[in-house]
Scaffold this motif. Structure first.
Motif, PDB file in Angstrom:
ATOM      1  N   ASP A 147       0.787  -1.388   0.021  1.00  0.00           N
ATOM      2  CA  ASP A 147      -0.216   0.047   0.006  1.00  0.00           C
ATOM      3  C   ASP A 147       0.862   1.127   0.047  1.00  0.00           C
ATOM      4  OD1 ASP A 147      -1.881   1.985   0.319  1.00  0.00           O
ATOM      5  OD2 ASP A 147      -2.648   1.025   2.168  1.00  0.00           O
ATOM      6  N   LEU A 150       0.758   3.438   3.039  1.00  0.00           N
ATOM      7  CA  LEU A 150       1.615   2.753   4.056  1.00  0.00           C
ATOM      8  C   LEU A 150       2.940   3.331   4.044  1.00  0.00           C
ATOM      9  CD1 LEU A 150       0.859   1.367   6.848  1.00  0.00           C
ATOM     10  CD2 LEU A 150       1.327  -0.894   5.413  1.00  0.00           C
ATOM     11  N   THR A 164      11.788   1.006   6.599  1.00  0.00           N
ATOM     12  CA  THR A 164      10.352   0.867   5.993  1.00  0.00           C
ATOM     13  C   THR A 164      10.429  -0.591   5.470  1.00  0.00           C
ATOM     14  OG1 THR A 164      10.367   3.275   5.590  1.00  0.00           O
ATOM     15  CG2 THR A 164       8.918   1.930   4.153  1.00  0.00           C
ATOM     16  N   GLN A 167      10.273  -3.168   8.256  1.00  0.00           N
ATOM     17  CA  GLN A 167       9.037  -3.272   9.105  1.00  0.00           C
ATOM     18  C   GLN A 167       7.692  -3.124   8.460  1.00  0.00           C
ATOM     19  OE1 GLN A 167       9.165  -3.637  12.279  1.00  0.00           O
ATOM     20  NE2 GLN A 167      11.124  -3.441  12.757  1.00  0.00           N
ATOM     21  N   ILE A 168       7.762  -2.702   7.107  1.00  0.00           N
ATOM     22  CA  ILE A 168       6.485  -2.513   6.266  1.00  0.00           C
ATOM     23  C   ILE A 168       6.518  -3.455   5.094  1.00  0.00           C
ATOM     24  CG2 ILE A 168       4.990  -0.993   5.044  1.00  0.00           C
ATOM     25  CD1 ILE A 168       4.956  -0.188   7.792  1.00  0.00           C
ATOM     26  N   PRO A 171       7.072  -7.626   5.755  1.00  0.00           N
ATOM     27  CA  PRO A 171       5.986  -8.193   6.320  1.00  0.00           C
ATOM     28  C   PRO A 171       4.673  -8.253   5.461  1.00  0.00           C
ATOM     29  CG  PRO A 171       6.716  -6.735   7.790  1.00  0.00           C
ATOM     30  CD  PRO A 171       7.902  -6.582   6.773  1.00  0.00           C
ATOM     31  N   ALA A 172       4.503  -6.992   4.833  1.00  0.00           N
ATOM     32  CA  ALA A 172       3.146  -7.047   4.134  1.00  0.00           C
ATOM     33  C   ALA A 172       3.462  -7.947   2.757  1.00  0.00           C
ATOM     34  CB  ALA A 172       3.250  -5.380   3.419  1.00  0.00           C
ATOM     35  N   GLY A 268       8.455  -9.794  11.905  1.00  0.00           N
ATOM     36  CA  GLY A 268       8.942  -8.707  11.247  1.00  0.00           C
ATOM     37  C   GLY A 268      10.198  -8.544  11.929  1.00  0.00           C
TER      38      GLY A 268
ATOM     39  N   LYS B  85      -8.147   6.196   6.036  1.00  0.00           N
ATOM     40  CA  LYS B  85      -7.467   4.672   6.268  1.00  0.00           C
ATOM     41  C   LYS B  85      -6.761   4.475   7.543  1.00  0.00           C
ATOM     42  CE  LYS B  85      -5.460   2.561   2.329  1.00  0.00           C
ATOM     43  NZ  LYS B  85      -4.981   2.899   0.991  1.00  0.00           N
ATOM     44  N   LEU B  87      -4.473   2.433   8.303  1.00  0.00           N
ATOM     45  CA  LEU B  87      -2.989   1.978   8.025  1.00  0.00           C
ATOM     46  C   LEU B  87      -2.349   1.280   9.216  1.00  0.00           C
ATOM     47  CD1 LEU B  87      -1.882   4.959   6.050  1.00  0.00           C
ATOM     48  CD2 LEU B  87      -2.702   3.058   5.027  1.00  0.00           C
ATOM     49  N   VAL B  89      -1.079  -1.953  10.812  1.00  0.00           N
ATOM     50  CA  VAL B  89      -0.465  -3.258  10.007  1.00  0.00           C
ATOM     51  C   VAL B  89      -0.926  -4.372  10.722  1.00  0.00           C
ATOM     52  CG1 VAL B  89       1.671  -2.007   9.232  1.00  0.00           C
ATOM     53  CG2 VAL B  89       1.627  -3.228  11.468  1.00  0.00           C
ATOM     54  N   PRO B  90      -1.587  -5.375   9.945  1.00  0.00           N
ATOM     55  CA  PRO B  90      -2.260  -6.550  10.290  1.00  0.00           C
ATOM     56  C   PRO B  90      -1.409  -7.553  11.259  1.00  0.00           C
ATOM     57  CG  PRO B  90      -1.955  -6.718   7.885  1.00  0.00           C
ATOM     58  CD  PRO B  90      -1.424  -5.226   8.339  1.00  0.00           C
ATOM     59  N   TRP B  91      -0.074  -7.340  11.030  1.00  0.00           N
ATOM     60  CA  TRP B  91       0.852  -8.618  11.523  1.00  0.00           C
ATOM     61  C   TRP B  91       1.355  -8.032  12.920  1.00  0.00           C
ATOM     62  CZ3 TRP B  91       2.197  -5.714   6.960  1.00  0.00           C
ATOM     63  CH2 TRP B  91       3.035  -4.668   7.228  1.00  0.00           C
ATOM     64  N   ARG B  92       1.010  -6.944  13.444  1.00  0.00           N
ATOM     65  CA  ARG B  92       1.039  -6.341  14.722  1.00  0.00           C
ATOM     66  C   ARG B  92      -0.086  -6.127  15.784  1.00  0.00           C
ATOM     67  NH1 ARG B  92       6.406  -6.157  15.966  1.00  0.00           N
ATOM     68  NH2 ARG B  92       7.856  -5.588  14.226  1.00  0.00           N
ATOM     69  N   MET B 100       4.296   1.751  16.501  1.00  0.00           N
ATOM     70  CA  MET B 100       4.816   1.611  14.866  1.00  0.00           C
ATOM     71  C   MET B 100       5.676   2.693  14.497  1.00  0.00           C
ATOM     72  SD  MET B 100       4.823  -0.970  12.761  1.00  0.00           S
ATOM     73  CE  MET B 100       5.719  -1.268  11.570  1.00  0.00           C
ATOM     74  N   ARG B 103       9.170   2.353  15.940  1.00  0.00           N
ATOM     75  CA  ARG B 103       9.697   1.282  15.372  1.00  0.00           C
ATOM     76  C   ARG B 103      10.396   1.781  13.963  1.00  0.00           C
ATOM     77  NH1 ARG B 103       5.994  -1.791  15.925  1.00  0.00           N
ATOM     78  NH2 ARG B 103       6.712  -2.624  18.082  1.00  0.00           N
ATOM     79  N   LEU B 104       9.594   2.700  13.282  1.00  0.00           N
ATOM     80  CA  LEU B 104      10.058   2.972  11.760  1.00  0.00           C
ATOM     81  C   LEU B 104      11.237   3.821  12.139  1.00  0.00           C
ATOM     82  CD1 LEU B 104       6.639   3.319  10.262  1.00  0.00           C
ATOM     83  CD2 LEU B 104       8.655   1.841   9.548  1.00  0.00           C
TER      84      LEU B 104
END
Ligand SMILES: Nc1ncnc2c1ncn2[C@@H]1O[C@H](COP(=O)(O)OP(=O)(O)O)[C@@H](O)[C@H]1O
Ligand SMILES: [Mg+2]
Lengths: 268, 254
Positions: A147, A150, A164, A167-168, A171-172, A268, B85, B87, B89-92, B100, B103-104
């Motif tokens: 996305d 995101l 990015t 972490q994004i 895993p996405a 992740g 949206k 946004l 993340v489904p995995w967390r 998050m 974490r970034l």
């Protein structure tokens, strides 16, 4: 819970038993001669009675499969990432990997044996050759469909490209990544067997089968084929297990308690 | 002149064009520290474009974005930002989604986690900390997204139609919830909406924009007292302001 296990494990086993049943029915019903097709029981016995001979060969095939698969998966992932991140490389490399996959591996195998000898190396190379492709294609696809909102959000937060990515983006992309890994898992054993066949020397499952074939030991031919198939299925199931284990959010609504407080979870 | 107030954000003649489309005509705007400013305007008038410029995602054609005296034009990492949206993340889990943003940019510490848990508990998300987002309703997900924005510790929060996808009942609950958090935390909020009621209910000030190419057509002070609640929606001042904003948006006389 019990119902789910029954559905997920019981039904697939049942369908495999059904295949054996149909096989049995055809062989018995049409009076097929045993040198054309043995009964399932005969095929199985041909394996169990020769187990001490077969087991080292099976281990050999498994070893080739595992090494080739791991290298192929890592290589495939890395290639997918590099291609996704650097469009020039994508345009440069895509035709080459397409050609690599269009070449019939079976024709390539003897060449590899000539170059790399009769050892394990050409087998590993063939497995790698087969496995990397679905992984690369799926990773490329997955990374291309993260996305953009995101990714923008990460930018607004001041995230580095590396963070990015870790972490994004990775895993996405787990779902397509595992699609590639599962396809690769199913084909990996085939690659190992092709490599074994091409090397007309040495001890291997494929050559054992060829030997049985020239001795008209049809039961052993079928039995060995079943063994090869089972290795492939086992490897596939292992990858599925890894996927299930590493993507808990796809099955549960609440995370298990962290086993190490203050340490980030496995995803992740 | 009037009482001294600190300007947190200033847009100076900021405009943006995409090809032939003037998405945002050169616009100037000043936002006071601690205030809640609503931006209303018809769809496509450049509201999101303005936010993307402030957030540093887009480089404006000209002009400057100034945050607390420093130019931040086309640079990121200076504001909190939230969209319709969520946004997540489904995995967390909820807790890990709240942290998050951290974490970034760096390793998440125990203190970060503790803070995430504290704000989550304080604002009605305590029982969902270990849930994955898929288990949450739309309203709850937006709360998590807002908490994630909050723990970035940015003074300026850009909220782009954050409740636009929620049903009316949930939206009203979320508006009251947001006002509570805003009051507690003292952040400065820029809030885009195309819902006039929402803009009046929440804000200290309402910036009304024209249809494309977007520009500011009015900058109205919201006289309604706080705290606000359902009763606010029925006050004469509310109705009067609503009539005024609607008039500006639809060109009718009101
Ligand atoms: N990246 C882009 N490329 C081209 N046109 C865009 C882009 N972003 C927005 N626009 C155009 O700019 C105008 C304003 O868009 P936007 O800021 O999203 O409006 P709003 O948020 O007020 O609805 C619209 O006409 C939209 O189509
Ligand atoms: Mg918008």
């Amino acid at each position: 819970m019990r119902r789910r296990v029954l559905l997920n494990v019981g039904v697939p086993i049942l369908s495999l038993l059904l295949v054996l049943g149909v096989w049995q029915l055809i062989v018995v019903g049409f009076h097929v001669a045993s040198y054309i097709a043995p009964r399932p029981r005969e095929a199985i016995t041909s394996v169990t009675s020769q187990w001490s001979t077969l087991w080292p060969l099976i281990l050999g095939t498994i070893r080739e499969t595992i090494y080739g698969y791991l290298i192929g998966a890592v290589l495939g992932f890395a290639l997918g990432v590099v291609m996704a991140k650097i469009p020039v490389i994508q345009r440069l490399v895509y035709p080459v990997i397409l050609v690599s996959q269009a070449v019939p591996v079976i024709a390539l195998a003897p060449v590899l044996v000539i170059i790399l000898g009769f050892g394990i190396v050409p087998k590993i190379v063939i497995v790698t050759w087969i496995v990397f492709f679905p992984v690369t294609v799926n990773v490329l696809d997955g990374l291309g469909h993260v996305d953009p909102d995101l990714k923008n959000l990460a930018r607004v937060y001041g995230a580095s490209r590396w963070r990015t990515f870790v972490q994004i983006e990775v895993p996405a992309s787990t779902t397509p990544l595992f699609s590639g890994l599962k396809i690769g898992a199913i084909y990996a054993v085939t690659g190992a067997i092709i490599g074994e066949l091409a090397a007309s020397e040495g001890n291997s499952l494929a050559l054992y089968q060829e030997h049985a074939n020239s001795n008209l030991n049809t039961a052993a031919v079928y039995g060995t084929t079943m063994v090869m198939t089972l290795i492939g299925i086992a490897w596939f199931l292992l990858v599925v297990g890894l996927e299930v284990w590493s993507t808990p959010w796809q099955r549960r609504s609440v995370a298990r308690r962290r086993w190490r407080r203050g340490v980030e979870g496995p995803a992740g | 002149m009037g009482p001294v107030s600190t300007t947190l954000l200033e847009l100076r003649e900021v405009g943006k064009t995409f090809g032939d489309t003037v998405a945002l005509a050169p616009t100037s705007l000043a936002v006071e520290e601690g205030s809640f400013v609503a931006i209303v305007g018809p769809s496509g008038c450049g509201k999101s474009t303005m936010f993307n410029v402030v957030a540093g995602l887009l480089e404006p054609d000209g002009g400057e974005v100034v945050l607390r005296g420093a130019t931040i034009t086309a640079t990121t990492g200076h504001v909190g930002y939230m969209l319709q949206k969520d946004l997540l993340v489904p995995w967390r889990t909820v807790e890990d989604n709240i942290t998050m943003a951290t974490r970034l940019t760096r390793r998440v510490t125990d203190e970060d986690r503790a803070e995430a848990r504290r704000v989550a508990r304080q604002y009605g998300l305590g029982e969902f900390l270990r849930h994955y987002p898929s288990a949450l309703s739309g309203g709850m997900r937006q709360r998590v997204a807002f908490m994630r924005t909050l723990v970035t510790h940015q003074e300026l929060l850009l909220l782009d139609e954050p409740f636009g996808a929620l049903d009316a009942q949930t939206r009203l609950e979320m508006q009251e919830w947001l006002l509570r958090v805003w009051k507690d935390t003292g952040r400065t909020v820029l809030f885009i909406t195309h819902d006039v009621d929402e803009s009046i209910f929440l804000s200290d000030r309402i910036v009304v924009m024209s249809p494309r190419p977007g520009r500011v057509v009015a900058d109205l002070v919201n006289p309604l007292s706080r705290p606000r609640g359902i009763h606010t929606l029925l006050e004469p001042d509310f109705i009067a302001l609503k009539a005024k904003v609607l008039g500006l948006l639809h060109g009718g006389d009101a």
